[in-house]
Design a protein around this motif. Structure first.
Motif, PDB file in Angstrom:
ATOM      1  N   THR A 136       2.628  -4.170   8.887  1.00 16.65           N
ATOM      2  CA  THR A 136       3.092  -3.300   7.814  1.00 16.65           C
ATOM      3  C   THR A 136       4.483  -2.733   8.090  1.00 16.65           C
ATOM      4  N   THR A 137       5.350  -2.797   7.077  1.00 14.89           N
ATOM      5  CA  THR A 137       6.717  -2.277   7.194  1.00 14.89           C
ATOM      6  C   THR A 137       6.943  -1.164   6.193  1.00 14.89           C
ATOM      7  N   LEU A 138       7.481  -0.065   6.683  1.00 13.10           N
ATOM      8  CA  LEU A 138       7.901   1.041   5.826  1.00 13.10           C
ATOM      9  C   LEU A 138       9.411   0.921   5.655  1.00 13.10           C
ATOM     10  N   ASN A 139       9.851   0.771   4.406  1.00  6.30           N
ATOM     11  CA  ASN A 139      11.274   0.587   4.128  1.00  6.30           C
ATOM     12  C   ASN A 139      11.804   1.751   3.301  1.00  6.30           C
ATOM     13  N   PRO A 140      12.483   2.728   3.944  1.00  3.45           N
ATOM     14  CA  PRO A 140      13.013   3.882   3.211  1.00  3.45           C
ATOM     15  C   PRO A 140      14.060   3.507   2.169  1.00  3.45           C
ATOM     16  N   ASP A 141      14.816   2.418   2.401  1.00  2.00           N
ATOM     17  CA  ASP A 141      15.860   2.032   1.452  1.00  2.00           C
ATOM     18  C   ASP A 141      15.283   1.676   0.086  1.00  2.00           C
ATOM     19  N   THR A 142      14.158   0.958   0.082  1.00  2.00           N
ATOM     20  CA  THR A 142      13.544   0.556  -1.182  1.00  2.00           C
ATOM     21  C   THR A 142      12.359   1.443  -1.551  1.00  2.00           C
ATOM     22  N   VAL A 143      12.035   2.405  -0.670  1.00  2.00           N
ATOM     23  CA  VAL A 143      10.917   3.337  -0.860  1.00  2.00           C
ATOM     24  C   VAL A 143       9.630   2.561  -1.088  1.00  2.00           C
ATOM     25  N   ARG A 144       9.373   1.611  -0.202  1.00  2.53           N
ATOM     26  CA  ARG A 144       8.205   0.747  -0.341  1.00  2.53           C
ATOM     27  C   ARG A 144       7.502   0.510   0.992  1.00  2.53           C
ATOM     28  N   LEU A 145       6.202   0.249   0.871  1.00  2.00           N
ATOM     29  CA  LEU A 145       5.409  -0.261   1.985  1.00  2.00           C
ATOM     30  C   LEU A 145       5.193  -1.743   1.733  1.00  2.00           C
ATOM     31  N   GLN A 146       5.310  -2.567   2.783  1.00  2.00           N
ATOM     32  CA  GLN A 146       5.171  -4.008   2.624  1.00  2.00           C
ATOM     33  C   GLN A 146       4.223  -4.559   3.678  1.00  2.00           C
ATOM     34  N   ALA A 147       3.375  -5.489   3.260  1.00  2.00           N
ATOM     35  CA  ALA A 147       2.449  -6.152   4.186  1.00  2.00           C
ATOM     36  C   ALA A 147       1.923  -7.420   3.544  1.00  2.00           C
ATOM     37  N   LYS A 204      -2.912   2.713  -1.440  1.00  2.00           N
ATOM     38  CA  LYS A 204      -1.768   1.813  -1.544  1.00  2.00           C
ATOM     39  C   LYS A 204      -1.689   0.903  -0.327  1.00  2.00           C
ATOM     40  N   MET A 205      -2.052   1.418   0.844  1.00  2.00           N
ATOM     41  CA  MET A 205      -2.072   0.591   2.050  1.00  2.00           C
ATOM     42  C   MET A 205      -3.157  -0.473   1.950  1.00  2.00           C
ATOM     43  N   GLU A 206      -4.298  -0.092   1.427  1.00  2.00           N
ATOM     44  CA  GLU A 206      -5.383  -1.061   1.246  1.00  2.00           C
ATOM     45  C   GLU A 206      -4.985  -2.140   0.252  1.00  2.00           C
ATOM     46  N   ALA A 207      -4.281  -1.741  -0.817  1.00  2.00           N
ATOM     47  CA  ALA A 207      -3.915  -2.685  -1.880  1.00  2.00           C
ATOM     48  C   ALA A 207      -2.973  -3.778  -1.393  1.00  2.00           C
ATOM     49  N   ILE A 208      -2.151  -3.480  -0.378  1.00  2.00           N
ATOM     50  CA  ILE A 208      -1.223  -4.495   0.131  1.00  2.00           C
ATOM     51  C   ILE A 208      -1.785  -5.201   1.369  1.00  2.00           C
ATOM     52  N   HIS A 209      -3.054  -4.908   1.686  1.00  2.00           N
ATOM     53  CA  HIS A 209      -3.757  -5.530   2.819  1.00  2.00           C
ATOM     54  C   HIS A 209      -3.108  -5.171   4.158  1.00  2.00           C
ATOM     55  N   SER A 210      -2.720  -3.916   4.260  1.00  2.00           N
ATOM     56  CA  SER A 210      -2.185  -3.419   5.524  1.00  2.00           C
ATOM     57  C   SER A 210      -3.294  -3.364   6.572  1.00  2.00           C
ATOM     58  N   LYS A 211      -2.921  -3.646   7.810  1.00  2.00           N
ATOM     59  CA  LYS A 211      -3.871  -3.537   8.919  1.00  2.00           C
ATOM     60  C   LYS A 211      -3.859  -2.138   9.526  1.00  2.00           C
ATOM     61  N   LEU A 212      -3.158  -1.233   8.858  1.00  2.00           N
ATOM     62  CA  LEU A 212      -3.115   0.157   9.295  1.00  2.00           C
ATOM     63  C   LEU A 212      -4.012   1.003   8.411  1.00  2.00           C
ATOM     64  N   GLU A 213      -4.480   2.104   8.972  1.00  2.00           N
ATOM     65  CA  GLU A 213      -5.244   3.059   8.182  1.00  2.00           C
ATOM     66  C   GLU A 213      -4.912   4.467   8.653  1.00  2.00           C
ATOM     67  N   ILE A 214      -5.144   5.427   7.776  1.00  2.00           N
ATOM     68  CA  ILE A 214      -4.877   6.824   8.101  1.00  2.00           C
ATOM     69  C   ILE A 214      -6.204   7.519   8.364  1.00  2.00           C
ATOM     70  N   LYS A 215      -6.381   8.005   9.564  1.00  2.00           N
ATOM     71  CA  LYS A 215      -7.613   8.685   9.937  1.00  2.00           C
ATOM     72  C   LYS A 215      -7.425  10.193   9.824  1.00  2.00           C
ATOM     73  N   THR A 216      -8.466  10.854   9.351  1.00  2.42           N
ATOM     74  CA  THR A 216      -8.471  12.312   9.329  1.00  2.42           C
ATOM     75  C   THR A 216      -9.037  12.818  10.646  1.00  2.42           C
ATOM     76  N   ILE A 217      -8.270  13.603  11.353  1.00  2.00           N
ATOM     77  CA  ILE A 217      -8.736  14.205  12.605  1.00  2.00           C
ATOM     78  C   ILE A 217      -9.069  15.656  12.303  1.00  2.00           C
ATOM     79  N   ARG A 218     -10.345  15.923  12.138  1.00  2.00           N
ATOM     80  CA  ARG A 218     -10.776  17.239  11.670  1.00  2.00           C
ATOM     81  C   ARG A 218     -10.254  18.359  12.566  1.00  2.00           C
ATOM     82  N   GLY A 219      -9.713  19.372  11.919  1.00  4.51           N
ATOM     83  CA  GLY A 219      -9.209  20.527  12.626  1.00  4.51           C
ATOM     84  C   GLY A 219      -7.805  20.342  13.179  1.00  4.51           C
TER      85      GLY A 219
END
Length: 229
Positions: A136-147, A204-219
């Motif tokens: 997964t690539t985060l591109n600030p120039d195009t304001v997009r996530l790519q995968a 949006k990450m799931e939609a592009i089939h990113s292998k990354l995920e955002i976990k909630t760390i409680r507290g």
């Protein structure tokens, strides 16, 4: 001078908003034809949009989605609807913030000033180099996530959240850091705004089939991790 496009069908409220914003040297444009909002948006090229929900023909959610397909311009929804689901739905459909009517003009101006500073001013994103983690690539120039050959356009807040998470990988980003980095004053943040933006970013990450995920760390906060780890 920043240009603000006001999409509001109540003439009295629209007039009040224009009168107040003009005092702060904003260039205001009110909607002229509710069936030609996208055409007017393209002509005006505003720096920020103020959007009501209850509009003729199509509602504000519809127009927020349409604008978001074209631009990362900040959108603030202003509505008499007070249910949490309306606020969540507004943010999920592309809005950056939600203000309920009646509202404090001071809070209203503070939110607008904050969004404009975050987008175009002293706190705007300055680093333009892309960041790649896993597939997964985060591109600030195009304001997009790519995968995997897919890409997703991000809103301003999604871009800022992504940048903080990518730069901190694989460490946890404290909730307070996310709030203070993205909003000038946490006092003006609706309780579920951060969690809704995180949820939208996850989808949006799931939609592009990113292998990354955002976990909630409680507290603590949120952590960007490789799926399955």
């Amino acid at each position: 001078m920043y240009k603000i496009y006001i999409i509001e069908d109540d003439a009295n409220i629209a007039s009040l908003i224009v009168e107040h914003l003009t005092k702060y040297q904003y260039e205001c444009h009110t909607v002229q034809q509710f069936t030609h909002i996208i055409e007017e948006f393209n002509t005006i090229q505003p720096h920020l949009v103020i959007m009501d929900i209850n509009l003729p023909t199509y509602d504000g959610y519809f127009w927020s989605r349409k604008i978001r397909q074209l631009s990362t311009c900040p959108i603030i929804i202003v509505s008499a609807r007070v249910n949490d689901i309306d606020q969540v739905y507004g943010i999920e459909n592309g809005a950056d913030d939600f203000i309920t009517k009646p509202f404090s003009l001071d809070v209203f101006i503070a939110k607008i000033n904050g969004l404009l500073r975050r987008t175009y001013g002293e706190y705007a994103l300055t680093e333009s180099s892309s960041i790649t983690i896993a597939n997964t690539t985060l591109n600030p120039d195009t304001v997009r996530l790519q995968a995997e050959g897919n890409e997703s356009l991000l809103t301003l807040k999604e871009m800022q959240l992504s940048k903080l998470l990518f730069e901190a990988f694989p460490n946890v980003v404290p909730r307070q850091k996310l709030l203070s980095a993205i909003w000038d004053d946490e006092t003006f943040v609706e309780e579920n705004t951060l969690s809704v933006n995180i949820g939208r970013l996850r989808r949006k990450m799931e939609a592009i089939h990113s292998k990354l995920e955002i976990k909630t760390i409680r507290g603590l906060g949120y952590q960007l991790v490789e799926a399955g780890r």
